[in-house]
Design an enzyme around this catalytic site. Structure first.
Site: not given
Length: 581
Positions: A514, A561
């Site tokens: 992330c 991401e």
């Protein structure tokens, strides 16, 4: 053309408004005290792995990312060099100036220069797009770093990329949650591709020839109404002090406090009656929780964080009772072909919630971590399935003949940050054995239960809790037949883990993150080498970076991401800690 930051499109109320507002008003920006030495504040990144490591040279935090982008902009515009002895007087705090926005930083904020000025100072202005000319109010200068933080006041000349009719939230341009609601979704995806590119350019320490072309960012099926978890909060009574409890003082609320999220660039909570990026069930839960707090305000002596987590009950069409379920005002019904999905909002962190990814079922404590955009998870997990094993030969002529040495077949999966088993379970069908490892025993309990829910026998999917310093100690599968899956927290992998990974030397590594900046740092170590374990230098490590791609888990925000796929170099053998083969 001028437009105020406050004049944006209406929120989609969905018939769940509270009616007359009874909540304390948020202070005006003009009434706020000085923000002092404000910089980005992220507790999770405050003690990053780069602080104590010899091989990890950055924490990949927002301040570092922003400074790299500022420096790049100054260089690209050929603005005043640091050696120039030109003295430029910067605007005083709270001065309003016109800023011409040049690009969007990887932090999500616009970067620009003062209009009609020869100053090289870069102004960081949120909620802006390249080509905007905006009025901005200065609140902090960083003269050494050559940038200033500013509040967005209004648009003077809109960018051709800007479309304010796209905005669906009345709190946009004030709430810190979203940055991009005024931008078409295709533009958001293109920008997020550049975030991945810049992360590897700035933080991997790899030359361009070792970084493959970044693939286009995979978008979310839902641009709004996607977020399955929200955590609004409210602060304690205005006159409360930290010492009250020790001194036996009990403060109480005089009125319902603002319940919501932080105002951009401040520590002030603003009242958020509805959040359109939340799923419909979560938005209903938000209305109920706000009312509950208001009705029980006398029970509170300090602030609190509210949990809003979506739960899914899958009901076969044959068992669906329309008269019963349709009349449930708290439920949201979705027709999924052979099934109906009944969505509700859970607010107890210890209660269990159920989520489905295709036909995989996951049950977790409501307060535990799980990906917050279910709509993209089928695309995401399928991409991992398609790329976790080596690609097949391009043509029959490239297949090795029986006389040639065959590469070992990859049969085993190690999920090194397994959590509640997302990757271990969704990928298990590709492998003879799948092992999920996590330092959290509660996560291992959830993962083991989820494996049983999905009818995976222990011989196929196993989970163990392991100490971070010896994560690979219990692994017995041959490295040449094993792929390792990594999905660490935002601060990435620590030096100990990377050393263990390289020493073990699996055939392939798939790194999901992330935070693409810490991912780039760690991938750079795997490709560049780890001193005392394998070769050290440009491209002397065990691994080759095969592919890179972003996934948009959070539309309307600056987050992306990253998925990096690495393969071990052919002929690479394990190396002992002292460097001996």
């Amino acid at each position: 053309m001028a437009s105020s930051a406050a004049n944006v499109g209406p929120v989609e109320s969905n018939g769940i408004g509270l009616g007359e507002k009874r909540y304390a008003e948020t202070p005006l920006r003009s009434e706020e005290p000085s923000r002092g030495s404000y910089k980005f504040k992220n507790k999770r990144m405050r003690k990053g792995h780069g602080n104590t490591s010899q091989i990890l040279k950055t924490n990949g935090d927002n301040e570092e990312v922003l400074l790299r982008d500022v420096t790049s902009l100054i260089k690209s515009l050929d603005l005043r060099k640091e050696s120039d002895a030109v003295s430029v007087t910067l605007p005083e705090r709270l001065t309003e100036i016109q800023v011409e926005i040049k690009r969007i930083s990887s932090t999500g904020d616009g970067l620009g220069v003062q209009k009609n000025s020869n100053s090289d100072q870069v102004y960081v202005v949120p909620f802006t797009a390249p080509g905007d000319v905006v009025t901005a109010k200065i609140f902090k200068h960083f003269e050494k770093e050559r940038y200033s933080m500013a509040d967005f006041v209004k648009i003077d000349t809109p960018s051709p990329h800007r479309d304010d009719s796209l905005v669906k939230c009345p709190y946009f341009a004030s709430c810190s949650g979203c940055q991009f609601q005024m931008l078409p979704y295709s533009y958001q995806l293109a920008h997020k591709k550049t975030i991945v590119e810049n992360a590897y350019k700035n933080f991997s320490n790899l030359p361009p020839e070792l970084i493959p072309a970044i693939d286009d960012t995979i978008g979310s099926p839902l641009e709004y109404g996607y977020r399955t978890k929200l955590t609004p909060h409210f602060d304690g009574p205005p006159d409360a002090r930290r010492s009250d409890g020790r001194n036996g003082i009990k403060r109480s609320f005089k009125e319902v406090p603002p319940i919501g999220f932080m105002k951009k660039g401040t520590r002030i909570t603003i009242d958020i009656e509805d959040c359109p990026i939340g799923t419909e069930a979560v938005r209903k839960g938000n209305q109920r929780e706000r009312k509950r707090v208001a009705d029980n305000l006398s029970d509170y002596r300090k602030g609190a964080t509210l949990l809003l987590r979506e739960n899914t009950e899958r009901i076969a069409k044959a068992d669906f009772d329309a008269t019963k379920d349709v009349n449930d005002e708290d439920a949201v019904l979705e027709d999924r072909g052979a099934h109906m999905h009944k969505k509700t909002c859970v607010t107890d962190p210890n209660a269990k919630t159920t989520e489905y990814i295709d036909d995989f079922q996951f049950v977790n404590p409501a307060g535990a971590f799980f990906q917050n955009n279910n709509s993209i998870l089928p695309r995401f997990t399928q991409y991992i399935r398609d790329n976790i094993l080596p690609p097949p030969p391009a043509s029959p002529s490239q297949s090795p003949s029986p006389s040639q040495n065959q590469k070992p077949t990859i049969k085993h999966l190690i999920d090194a940050y397994s959590g509640s088993g997302l990757f271990t379970i969704t990928l298990s069908a590709l492998f003879t054995t799948s092992l999920g490892i996590d330092i959290s025993s509660s996560s291992i309990t959830s993962a083991t239960h989820n494996a049983l829910l999905n009818a995976l026998p222990p011989s196929s999917a196993t989970f163990i809790a392991a100490d971070a310093a010896a994560l690979f100690a219990s692994i017995s599968t041959p490295a040449a037949e094993t792929v390792v899956m990594i999905d660490p927290p935002r601060k990435g992998c620590d030096e100990s883990f990377l050393r263990q990974l390289v020493r073990y030397g699996p055939a392939r590594v798939v790194y999901v993150s992330c935070n693409v900046h810490t991912q780039a740092r760690d991938v750079g170590v795997l490709v560049g080498g780890v001193e005392g374990v394998d070769g050290v230098g440009v491209g002397r490590g065990k691994y080759v970076l095969e592919s890179l791609r972003g996934f948009d888990f959070f539309p309307q925000t600056g987050h992306v991401e990253g998925v990096a796929v690495l393969r071990r170099k052919e002929g690479g053998e394990g190396v002992e800690e002292d460097g001996r083969v």
